[in-house]
Design an enzyme around this catalytic site. Structure first.
Site, mmCIF file in Angstrom:
data_model
loop_
_atom_site.group_PDB
_atom_site.id
_atom_site.type_symbol
_atom_site.label_atom_id
_atom_site.label_comp_id
_atom_site.label_asym_id
_atom_site.label_seq_id
_atom_site.Cartn_x
_atom_site.Cartn_y
_atom_site.Cartn_z
ATOM 1 N N GLU A 151 0.836 -1.207 0.000
ATOM 2 C CA GLU A 151 0.000 0.000 0.000
ATOM 3 C C GLU A 151 0.871 1.258 0.000
ATOM 4 O OE1 GLU A 151 -2.411 -1.218 3.300
ATOM 5 O OE2 GLU A 151 -3.401 -2.683 2.002
ATOM 6 N N GLU A 219 3.747 -10.807 0.143
ATOM 7 C CA GLU A 219 2.321 -10.482 0.108
ATOM 8 C C GLU A 219 1.906 -10.169 -1.325
ATOM 9 O OE1 GLU A 219 0.861 -8.882 4.108
ATOM 10 O OE2 GLU A 219 1.937 -7.230 3.192
ATOM 11 N N GLY A 225 -6.394 -7.912 1.115
ATOM 12 C CA GLY A 225 -7.695 -7.283 1.343
ATOM 13 C C GLY A 225 -8.768 -7.683 0.353
HETATM 14 P P1 PGA Z 1 -5.166 -8.663 4.500
HETATM 15 O O1 PGA Z 1 -3.889 -7.689 4.522
HETATM 16 O O2 PGA Z 1 -4.876 -9.769 5.491
HETATM 17 O O3 PGA Z 1 -6.324 -7.803 4.926
HETATM 18 O O4 PGA Z 1 -5.278 -9.185 3.124
HETATM 19 C C1 PGA Z 1 -2.597 -8.182 4.648
HETATM 20 C C2 PGA Z 1 -1.593 -7.059 4.642
HETATM 21 O O5 PGA Z 1 -1.812 -6.067 3.924
HETATM 22 O O6 PGA Z 1 -0.584 -7.102 5.353
#
Ligand code: PGA
Length: 309
Positions: A151, A219, A225
């Site tokens: 992000e 990730e 998300g």
């Molecule tokens: P999430 O996020 O478990 O909501 O998919 C993981 C992260 O961004 O570390």
């Protein structure tokens, strides 16, 4: 491990790309002992800790990335739920609240929980409006920082070089670092995934001399998300690949002890199967880390996977 001559190439559509690139060597052990993880008959040579050995003894680590969520009241409830949960003593758990709640959370959260910041500035503090320095985190007793989250890469323009510098500076200040990497769906589908991961890992590795305080979180952006979790095989494939990369670029000792977390839609229903994968050493959890009971279950995933093996 069985000798190379006894290994039969195993075709598999998902892994074809990696095989073509010569980056993974998939084999079926024909003779010799099988690891519990090799029960499905698939191992990833060199990349993983080996198909004929157990998982490493590196402590399983679960990170809770609260992102930009919560208020004082909801955080009091979340902390109470976490404190009342049972977390195994051999699992390390690190919760990352938003900066403004770090103090509240570090005072209220009981051991074994530790706290992390979700970011910090790239260098020494000064005229950097809105930033928080690594020195400040150390000063406040925050021992961990998450860096390079997708992000921040996507929304705040942090590129791999910048993330690498942040990693270097945070380590210099004595922080432990969870450094995040991961490909987008487009990069995965266009066959660029391994190049992207190598570029991100390379920029981190260039800035690390002591890997002891470093944890990598893989990730995939498409899983964050979205509720679309990577399958255990997809996650294991990349984790094994990353471990192979570290073996070759850094060294076998580091590769064996380095914790590589999986993150992206981990929840209390899918965590046990993921935790059973040879090269998954923990999780970085977003959404589910905001639910105390679910997060505690995720912290227990490794023992549940061991019992179920
Ligand atoms: P999430 O996020 O478990 O909501 O998919 C993981 C992260 O961004 O570390």
């Amino acid at each position: 491990m069985a000798p190379a001559a006894a290994l039969t190439p195993l075709p598999g559509a998902r892994l074809d790309n990696a095989l073509r690139r010569g980056r993974l060597s998939i084999f079926r052990p024909v003779t010799g002992p099988h690891s519990p993880r090799a029960g499905r008959g698939i191992g990833v040579r060199l990349g993983c800790r080996s198909a004929t050995t157990m998982k490493s003894t590196a402590r399983f680590l679960v990170g809770g990335n609260w992102k930009c969520n919560g208020d004082r009241e909801s955080i009091v409830r979340l902390v109470a739920d976490l404190n009342s949960g049972d977390v195994p003593s051999d699992v390390e758990v690190v919760c990352a609240p938003p900066f403004v709640y770090l103090d509240q959370v570090s005072k209220a959260l009981m051991p074994p929980y530790q706290v992390a910041a979700q970011n910090c500035w790239v260098g020494k503090g000064g005229a950097f409006t809105g930033e928080v320095s690594a020195e400040m985190l150390s000063d406040c007793g925050v021992g961990w920082v998450i860096l390079g989250h997708s992000e921040r890469r996507a929304l705040c323009g942090e590129d791999s070089q910048f993330v690498g510098k942040k990693v270097a500076y945070a380590l210099e200040q004595g922080l432990r670092v969870i450094a995040c990497i991961g490909e987008t769906l487009e990069q995965r589908e266009s066959g660029e995934m391994f190049n992207v991961l190598e570029e991100q890992m390379g920029a981190i590795a260039e800035n690390v001399s002591d890997w002891g305080p470093v944890v990598i979180a893989y990730e995939p952006v498409w899983a964050i998300g979205t509720g679309v979790v990577a399958t255990p095989d997809q996650a294991q494939e990349v984790h094994a690949y990353l471990r192979k990369w570290v073996t070759e670029k850094v060294g076998a000792g580091v590769a064996d002890s380095l914790r590589i977390l999986y993150g992206g839609s981990v929840n209390d229903a899918n965590c046990v199967e993921l935790a059973g994968q040879e090269d998954i050493d923990g999780f970085l959890v977003g959404g589910a880390s905001l639910k105390g009971a679910a997060f505690v279950k995720i912290c227990n995933a490794q023992s549940a996977a061991t019992v179920g093996a």
